[in-house]
Design a protein around this motif. Structure first.
Motif, short mmCIF file in Angstrom:
data_model
loop_
_atom_site.label_atom_id
_atom_site.label_comp_id
_atom_site.label_asym_id
_atom_site.label_seq_id
_atom_site.Cartn_x
_atom_site.Cartn_y
_atom_site.Cartn_z
N SER A 1 -28.21 -6.96 66.23
CA SER A 1 -28.20 -5.90 65.24
C SER A 1 -29.13 -4.77 65.66
O SER A 1 -30.28 -5.02 66.05
N ALA B 1 -28.84 -7.71 59.26
CA ALA B 1 -28.34 -8.76 60.13
C ALA B 1 -28.14 -10.05 59.35
O ALA B 1 -28.86 -10.32 58.38
N VAL C 1 -32.60 -8.83 66.29
CA VAL C 1 -32.63 -7.66 65.41
C VAL C 1 -33.54 -6.60 66.01
O VAL C 1 -34.34 -6.87 66.90
#
Length: 378
Positions: free
Chosen positions: A95, A100, A116
């Motif tokens: 992400s 996410a 992330v």
């Protein structure tokens, strides 16, 4: 067996392009073009209408599949914050933000990876720059990332250091920077665009809003000093922020009417024209995570004056002129630094060359290859 990287691309669709939407699009496109043999890239989006789905697919040629969840973005963000994750939240997930499908998983057992991106620490350091809802959401998702993310991508070592004082991510933090948008190039009709925007022959350029974090008020105040440069200041950003207006700040600083003018948010073509023609680019922001405008200005050969915010110093790499922040004397120091560049053509020329050289250190291809390497390491 094919390896699939699923990219959360929902942030590409926003009312107006922003840093994360551009980051998402550029990185995903680069991931597609640099995918190792046997690897492909898929996308994850919220329950967007079909016309927005089509826009994403058009912007990302080569995306092998686009997974559409059953929830709209707001509801999806709330669900993921609570750990309610659909079945598509498995496999290799990346992400470009904290949005996410973070959940408990076992990399060895189900081959799930979750990475992330945290672009800055504003939710903790400058919460007034965000809405209360955004601050709460970022903090909650960062806590989920601490529990469930296999790696945290940040744009600079400065953000990595700031994060270490807030949340203990251990050795999971990786620094992978962004780059200039691929379509930010000087158009053939540059003269016509300059005339339409009524660009002065010589001008200073800055970017931001009157949010105190962006340092625009100290800059304008400094330009009101008797020995400050008297060129017009053009602002890439809105005329107002809350109840504050550029005109009133400029008037309070003693600047003539029209001396400070907001250009609003420009197209990439118009932005390229403005960056290529400015006499000096000034980035007085007090806190940033990366500072993409610096790289954009460097790309077009603008001499750059910036604050000594750690992220900006890191990104500039010595190619710009750093000014010490701090409430006492910051306006005067900014004005003096800008004046020194404008008064010394040899210095300005050296800065232009150094900036263009520094800009070459950032590329989306390099960023994408580092992301692929990160997932391979996991």
């Amino acid at each position: 067996m094919a390896t699939i990287l699923r990219m959360v691309v929902d942030q590409m669709i926003t009312p107006a392009p922003n840093g994360i939407s551009r980051y998402t699009e550029e990185l995903t496109r680069a991931l597609v073009s640099t995918a190792p043999r046997g690897c492909s890239v898929e996308g994850i989006v919220s329950a967007l209408p079909q016309e927005k789905i089509a826009r994403i697919e058009e912007a990302l040629p080569g995306l092998s599949q686009l997974h559409r969840t059953t929830l709209p973005r707001r509801e999806l963000a709330a669900a993921w914050q609570l750990g309610i994750v659909p079945t598509l939240g498995t496999g290799m997930i990346h992400s470009p933000s904290l949005l996410a499908p973070l959940r408990r998983h076992d990399r060895e057992f189900d081959q799930t990876q979750m990475v992330v991106t945290i672009h800055d620490t504003l939710a903790w350091s400058d919460p007034k720059s965000l809405t209360p809802t955004s601050v709460a959401w970022h903090k909650a998702m960062a806590k989920r990332a601490r529990k469930h993310a296999d790696a945290i991508v940040v744009p600079t070592h400065a953000v990595a250091e700031q994060l270490s004082d807030i949340i203990d991510f251990g050795d999971r933090v990786r620094v992978i920077s962004g780059a200039v948008a691929s379509n930010l190039t000087l158009p053939d009709d540059a003269d016509e665009r300059a005339a339409r925007m009524e660009l002065p022959e010589e001008f200073m350029l800055t970017v931001g809003t009157l949010d105190p974090r962006r340092g625009l008020t100290p800059l304008i105040t400094g330009l009101g000093q008797p020995d400050a440069p008297d060129l017009p200041l053009l602002v890439l950003g809105p005329e107002t922020w809350g109840e504050l207006a550029l005109a009133s700040v400029a008037d309070e600083a003693g600047l003539a009417e029209g001396r400070v003018r907001a250009l609003g948010y420009l197209s990439d073509a118009d932005l390229a024209v403005v960056l290529a023609r400015t006499s000096v680019f000034i980035y007085p922001s007090l806190r940033e995570g990366f500072g993409l405008p610096l790289v954009e200005a460097f790309t077009f050969g603008a001499p750059v004056v910036h604050s000594d915010d750690p992220a900006l110093v890191e990104v500039a790499g010595g190619a710009g002129l750093a000014v010490e922040r701090g409430a006492k004397g910051y306006p005067e120091r900014l004005a003096a630094a800008v004046a020194s560049v404008l008064a010394d053509s040899e210095l300005a020329d050296r800065m232009r060359i150094a900036g263009q050289d520094r800009a070459r250190a950032f590329s989306w291809r390099d960023s994408a290859e580092r992301v692929w390497a990160l997932h391979a390491d996991l």
